[in-house]
Motif scaffolding. Structure first.
Motif, PDB file in Angstrom:
ATOM      1  N   GLN A 118       0.840  -1.193   0.000  1.00 31.19           N
ATOM      2  CA  GLN A 118       0.000   0.000   0.000  1.00 31.19           C
ATOM      3  C   GLN A 118       0.876   1.244   0.000  1.00 31.19           C
ATOM      4  O   GLN A 118       1.918   1.290   0.662  1.00 31.19           O
ATOM      5  N   VAL A 119       0.461   2.247  -0.757  1.00 27.43           N
ATOM      6  CA  VAL A 119       1.180   3.505  -0.777  1.00 27.43           C
ATOM      7  C   VAL A 119       0.212   4.612  -0.350  1.00 27.43           C
ATOM      8  O   VAL A 119      -0.996   4.515  -0.563  1.00 27.43           O
ATOM      9  N   GLN A 120       0.744   5.644   0.242  1.00 27.48           N
ATOM     10  CA  GLN A 120      -0.097   6.755   0.663  1.00 27.48           C
ATOM     11  C   GLN A 120       0.701   8.050   0.710  1.00 27.48           C
ATOM     12  O   GLN A 120       1.928   8.035   0.793  1.00 27.48           O
ATOM     13  N   LEU A 121      -0.045   9.157   0.643  1.00 26.90           N
ATOM     14  CA  LEU A 121       0.521  10.485   0.790  1.00 26.90           C
ATOM     15  C   LEU A 121      -0.067  11.096   2.050  1.00 26.90           C
ATOM     16  O   LEU A 121      -1.283  11.041   2.258  1.00 26.90           O
ATOM     17  N   VAL A 122       0.780  11.680   2.859  1.00 28.82           N
ATOM     18  CA  VAL A 122       0.325  12.298   4.101  1.00 28.82           C
ATOM     19  C   VAL A 122       0.825  13.733   4.152  1.00 28.82           C
ATOM     20  O   VAL A 122       2.033  13.981   4.093  1.00 28.82           O
ATOM     21  N   GLU A 123      -0.132  14.675   4.264  1.00 26.94           N
ATOM     22  CA  GLU A 123       0.216  16.095   4.348  1.00 26.94           C
ATOM     23  C   GLU A 123       0.329  16.535   5.809  1.00 26.94           C
ATOM     24  O   GLU A 123      -0.290  15.941   6.702  1.00 26.94           O
ATOM     25  N   SER A 124       1.061  17.610   6.010  1.00 25.89           N
ATOM     26  CA  SER A 124       1.151  18.244   7.321  1.00 25.89           C
ATOM     27  C   SER A 124       1.486  19.713   7.127  1.00 25.89           C
ATOM     28  O   SER A 124       1.914  20.120   6.034  1.00 25.89           O
ATOM     29  N   GLY A 125       1.271  20.493   8.184  1.00 27.20           N
ATOM     30  CA  GLY A 125       1.693  21.885   8.158  1.00 27.20           C
ATOM     31  C   GLY A 125       0.594  22.906   8.045  1.00 27.20           C
ATOM     32  O   GLY A 125       0.864  24.112   8.087  1.00 27.20           O
ATOM     33  N   GLY A 126      -0.648  22.478   7.906  1.00 26.01           N
ATOM     34  CA  GLY A 126      -1.740  23.448   7.828  1.00 26.01           C
ATOM     35  C   GLY A 126      -1.996  24.096   9.171  1.00 26.01           C
ATOM     36  O   GLY A 126      -1.442  23.706  10.191  1.00 26.01           O
ATOM     37  N   GLY A 127      -2.856  25.112   9.148  1.00 27.23           N
ATOM     38  CA  GLY A 127      -3.196  25.787  10.379  1.00 27.23           C
ATOM     39  C   GLY A 127      -3.778  27.152  10.131  1.00 27.23           C
ATOM     40  O   GLY A 127      -4.133  27.500   9.005  1.00 27.23           O
ATOM     41  N   LEU A 128      -3.835  27.936  11.207  1.00 31.65           N
ATOM     42  CA  LEU A 128      -4.378  29.282  11.154  1.00 31.65           C
ATOM     43  C   LEU A 128      -3.225  30.286  11.111  1.00 31.65           C
ATOM     44  O   LEU A 128      -2.282  30.193  11.911  1.00 31.65           O
TER      45      LEU A 128
END
Length: 121
Positions: free
Chosen positions: A1-11
């Protein structure tokens, strides 16, 4: 299985900066184009920026000069540095990669789950 995971969003306040990151994991054979899209409720998802595996970039006109896309091929990551943020940049940002799994030969589009960016005072 492969996946993409984002991070870093916010206000963030108008004029501020954020850096989004996306990492691909799993049995990755190769990744062609990596892109960032964004979507607001009631509108279609739109391309923000894209980068090929050789570093050629493309930006939506509204973000040129403010956003910078980059990638690390060795780490299977793509980032989006966002400066001079405006309220109209508020959206859910999605990472997309054109990916080939080991040991397959075909490429397919893979999307991350999205990360919310809110620009407001």
């Amino acid at each position: 299985q492969v996946q993409l995971v984002e991070s870093g969003g916010g206000l963030v306040q108008p004029g501020g900066s954020l850096r989004l990151s996306c990492v691909a994991s799993g049995s990755i054979g190769a990744i062609n184009v990596m892109s960032w899209y964004r979507q607001v409720p009631g509108k279609e998802r739109e391309l923000v920026a894209a980068i090929t595996n050789t570093g050629v970039t493309n930006y939506q006109d509204s973000v040129k000069g403010r956003f910078t896309i980059s990638r690390d091929n060795a780490k299977n990551t793509v980032s989006l540095q966002m400066n001079g943020l405006k309220p109209e940049d508020t959206a859910v940002y999605y990472c997309k990669g054109v990916v080939r799994r080991v040991p397959e030969s075909r490429y397919f589009e893979l999307w991350g789950q999205g990360t919310l960016v809110t620009v407001s005072s």
